[in-house]
Scaffold this motif. Structure first.
Motif, PDB file in Angstrom:
ATOM      1  N   LEU A 102       0.828  -1.208   0.000  1.00  0.00           N
ATOM      2  CA  LEU A 102       0.000   0.000   0.000  1.00  0.00           C
ATOM      3  C   LEU A 102       0.863   1.259   0.000  1.00  0.00           C
ATOM      4  O   LEU A 102       0.504   2.270  -0.618  1.00  0.00           O
ATOM      5  CB  LEU A 102      -0.941  -0.008   1.206  1.00  0.00           C
ATOM      6  N   LYS A 103       2.013   1.200   0.671  1.00  0.00           N
ATOM      7  CA  LYS A 103       2.926   2.343   0.657  1.00  0.00           C
ATOM      8  C   LYS A 103       3.592   2.486  -0.709  1.00  0.00           C
ATOM      9  O   LYS A 103       3.735   3.602  -1.229  1.00  0.00           O
ATOM     10  CB  LYS A 103       3.978   2.189   1.764  1.00  0.00           C
ATOM     11  N   ASP A 104       3.991   1.376  -1.301  1.00  0.00           N
ATOM     12  CA  ASP A 104       4.617   1.423  -2.626  1.00  0.00           C
ATOM     13  C   ASP A 104       3.660   1.984  -3.675  1.00  0.00           C
ATOM     14  O   ASP A 104       4.083   2.637  -4.636  1.00  0.00           O
ATOM     15  CB  ASP A 104       5.073   0.025  -3.049  1.00  0.00           C
ATOM     16  N   SER A 105       2.365   1.752  -3.482  1.00  0.00           N
ATOM     17  CA  SER A 105       1.367   2.230  -4.443  1.00  0.00           C
ATOM     18  C   SER A 105       1.100   3.724  -4.301  1.00  0.00           C
ATOM     19  O   SER A 105       0.553   4.351  -5.213  1.00  0.00           O
ATOM     20  CB  SER A 105       0.049   1.474  -4.243  1.00  0.00           C
ATOM     21  N   GLY A 106       1.451   4.291  -3.133  1.00  0.00           N
ATOM     22  CA  GLY A 106       1.165   5.698  -2.871  1.00  0.00           C
ATOM     23  C   GLY A 106      -0.093   5.923  -2.054  1.00  0.00           C
ATOM     24  O   GLY A 106      -0.421   7.065  -1.719  1.00  0.00           O
ATOM     25  N   ALA A 107      -0.809   4.848  -1.716  1.00  0.00           N
ATOM     26  CA  ALA A 107      -2.022   5.002  -0.910  1.00  0.00           C
ATOM     27  C   ALA A 107      -1.684   5.395   0.525  1.00  0.00           C
ATOM     28  O   ALA A 107      -2.426   6.144   1.170  1.00  0.00           O
ATOM     29  CB  ALA A 107      -2.831   3.707  -0.921  1.00  0.00           C
ATOM     30  N   LEU A 108      -0.557   4.879   1.028  1.00  0.00           N
ATOM     31  CA  LEU A 108      -0.084   5.194   2.372  1.00  0.00           C
ATOM     32  C   LEU A 108       1.331   5.743   2.289  1.00  0.00           C
ATOM     33  O   LEU A 108       2.027   5.541   1.301  1.00  0.00           O
ATOM     34  CB  LEU A 108      -0.082   3.946   3.262  1.00  0.00           C
ATOM     35  N   ARG A 109       1.743   6.426   3.344  1.00  0.00           N
ATOM     36  CA  ARG A 109       3.130   6.873   3.449  1.00  0.00           C
ATOM     37  C   ARG A 109       3.557   6.833   4.906  1.00  0.00           C
ATOM     38  O   ARG A 109       2.720   6.799   5.814  1.00  0.00           O
ATOM     39  CB  ARG A 109       3.311   8.278   2.881  1.00  0.00           C
ATOM     40  N   GLN A 110       4.861   6.840   5.118  1.00  0.00           N
ATOM     41  CA  GLN A 110       5.419   6.854   6.463  1.00  0.00           C
ATOM     42  C   GLN A 110       5.861   8.269   6.784  1.00  0.00           C
ATOM     43  O   GLN A 110       6.518   8.925   5.970  1.00  0.00           O
ATOM     44  CB  GLN A 110       6.609   5.896   6.552  1.00  0.00           C
ATOM     45  N   ASP A 111       5.492   8.773   7.958  1.00  0.00           N
ATOM     46  CA  ASP A 111       5.853  10.134   8.339  1.00  0.00           C
ATOM     47  C   ASP A 111       6.314  10.139   9.791  1.00  0.00           C
ATOM     48  O   ASP A 111       5.507   9.987  10.706  1.00  0.00           O
ATOM     49  CB  ASP A 111       4.646  11.066   8.158  1.00  0.00           C
ATOM     50  N   HIS A 112       7.628  10.293   9.986  1.00  0.00           N
ATOM     51  CA  HIS A 112       8.206  10.326  11.332  1.00  0.00           C
ATOM     52  C   HIS A 112       7.768   9.119  12.165  1.00  0.00           C
ATOM     53  O   HIS A 112       7.380   9.246  13.334  1.00  0.00           O
ATOM     54  CB  HIS A 112       7.827  11.620  12.051  1.00  0.00           C
ATOM     55  N   GLY A 113       7.818   7.958  11.536  1.00  0.00           N
ATOM     56  CA  GLY A 113       7.504   6.729  12.243  1.00  0.00           C
ATOM     57  C   GLY A 113       6.035   6.389  12.323  1.00  0.00           C
ATOM     58  O   GLY A 113       5.666   5.354  12.886  1.00  0.00           O
ATOM     59  N   HIS A 114       5.185   7.239  11.749  1.00  0.00           N
ATOM     60  CA  HIS A 114       3.744   6.998  11.793  1.00  0.00           C
ATOM     61  C   HIS A 114       3.202   6.748  10.390  1.00  0.00           C
ATOM     62  O   HIS A 114       3.646   7.365   9.418  1.00  0.00           O
ATOM     63  CB  HIS A 114       3.014   8.191  12.411  1.00  0.00           C
ATOM     64  N   LEU A 115       2.230   5.870  10.308  1.00  0.00           N
ATOM     65  CA  LEU A 115       1.576   5.570   9.042  1.00  0.00           C
ATOM     66  C   LEU A 115       0.512   6.631   8.774  1.00  0.00           C
ATOM     67  O   LEU A 115      -0.256   6.997   9.672  1.00  0.00           O
ATOM     68  CB  LEU A 115       0.934   4.189   9.118  1.00  0.00           C
ATOM     69  N   VAL A 116       0.473   7.124   7.525  1.00  0.00           N
ATOM     70  CA  VAL A 116      -0.467   8.184   7.151  1.00  0.00           C
ATOM     71  C   VAL A 116      -1.174   7.787   5.862  1.00  0.00           C
ATOM     72  O   VAL A 116      -0.550   7.237   4.946  1.00  0.00           O
ATOM     73  CB  VAL A 116       0.270   9.527   6.943  1.00  0.00           C
ATOM     74  N   VAL A 117      -2.478   8.048   5.801  1.00  0.00           N
ATOM     75  CA  VAL A 117      -3.228   7.832   4.561  1.00  0.00           C
ATOM     76  C   VAL A 117      -2.887   8.979   3.618  1.00  0.00           C
ATOM     77  O   VAL A 117      -3.264  10.128   3.852  1.00  0.00           O
ATOM     78  CB  VAL A 117      -4.742   7.773   4.823  1.00  0.00           C
ATOM     79  N   ALA A 118      -2.156   8.671   2.543  1.00  0.00           N
ATOM     80  CA  ALA A 118      -1.684   9.699   1.617  1.00  0.00           C
ATOM     81  C   ALA A 118      -2.669   9.961   0.485  1.00  0.00           C
ATOM     82  O   ALA A 118      -2.778  11.085   0.000  1.00  0.00           O
ATOM     83  CB  ALA A 118      -0.329   9.285   1.035  1.00  0.00           C
ATOM     84  N   ASP A 119      -3.383   8.929   0.059  1.00  0.00           N
ATOM     85  CA  ASP A 119      -4.310   9.061  -1.067  1.00  0.00           C
ATOM     86  C   ASP A 119      -5.578   8.270  -0.748  1.00  0.00           C
ATOM     87  O   ASP A 119      -5.668   7.080  -1.050  1.00  0.00           O
ATOM     88  CB  ASP A 119      -3.658   8.537  -2.344  1.00  0.00           C
ATOM     89  N   PRO A 120      -6.580   8.925  -0.127  1.00  0.00           N
ATOM     90  CA  PRO A 120      -7.803   8.208   0.249  1.00  0.00           C
ATOM     91  C   PRO A 120      -8.510   7.560  -0.936  1.00  0.00           C
ATOM     92  O   PRO A 120      -9.066   6.467  -0.809  1.00  0.00           O
ATOM     93  CB  PRO A 120      -8.672   9.304   0.879  1.00  0.00           C
TER      94      PRO A 120
END
Length: 226
Positions: A199-217
């Motif tokens: 999901l991160k490789d796809s761009g849907a999620l990203r890592q931000d300062h150790g926390h998972l973030v929904v990047a593209d809902p």
């Protein structure tokens, strides 16, 4: 303590069902309490002596299995009631409720809650609300059986960010660790890690300062099959 009864067009949960004036009256019957993250508010098996009115923050509802495992039943947010079924039937609680974020609740004694329903002809409103909660809870059981791990993860993350209110600093930040996701969905942590990476490789999620973030809902919705 007085609460505003101004119209809130975005109200959800029981608040959206009963309207602002009755919601404000219900809050006046209780005592406000603030709890930090990961605090049990209600415990499975305890007597239903109170109803919690959730004013801000998010909670998770889970059942405890005989072997100690925890099965996620639902997520709840501001505007919801917690523990109302046991309070109405004077029975023991069938699930545990734990805070996800810092939460504010109003603690209403069961007898006051029941009197409120009688005074305001609230039985029909409670029935409508309970039906809506049931329609939200059943899909978790279906997802656990029929959906792929990736779809389960995507749907859970979408729901938890959708329930974030104005009190949450970053509504798109995922408030669960990988182990908490694994426990909630009944899968092993290695499976969670594998699908989060995709999901991160796809761009849907990203890592931000150790926390998972929904990047593209929108993209995450596609993974969720929605």
């Amino acid at each position: 303590m007085r609460y505003s009864s101004s119209v809130n067009k975005g109200a959800r949960g029981f608040r959206g069902v009963v309207g602002e004036s009755k919601w404000a009256r219900l809050l006046e019957l209780g005592v406000p309490r603030v709890h930090g993250p990961r605090v049990p508010l209600l415990r499975q098996g305890d007597p239903g002596t109170t109803v919690l009115v959730l004013l801000s923050g998010r909670v998770k509802v889970f059942g405890t299995e005989p072997d100690g495992g925890r099965l996620l039943l639902a997520l709840r947010g501001a505007g919801d009631l917690l523990g109302e079924i046991a309070a109405r039937s004077a029975s023991r609680r069938t699930a545990t409720v734990e805070t996800i974020d810092r939460c504010t609740v109003s603690v209403v004694p069961a007898e006051r809650f029941n009197a409120f329903l009688e005074e305001h002809n609230g039985q029909a409103a409670l029935a409508d609300y309970s039906l809506s909660k049931l329609s939200q809870t059943v899909p978790y059981q279906v997802e656990l059986v029929h959906f792929s791990p990736e779809r389960k993860i995507a749907r859970l993350l979408l729901e938890v960010v959708a329930l974030a209110d104005d009190a949450v600093a970053d509504r798109y930040r995922v408030p669960f660790s990988q182990q908490e996701l694994a426990n909630s969905l009944g899968v092993v942590r290695s499976t969670i890690s594998q699908h989060l990476l995709r999901l991160k490789d796809s761009g849907a999620l990203r890592q931000d300062h150790g926390h998972l973030v929904v990047a593209d809902p929108g993209l995450l919705r596609a993974f969720a099959g929605l």
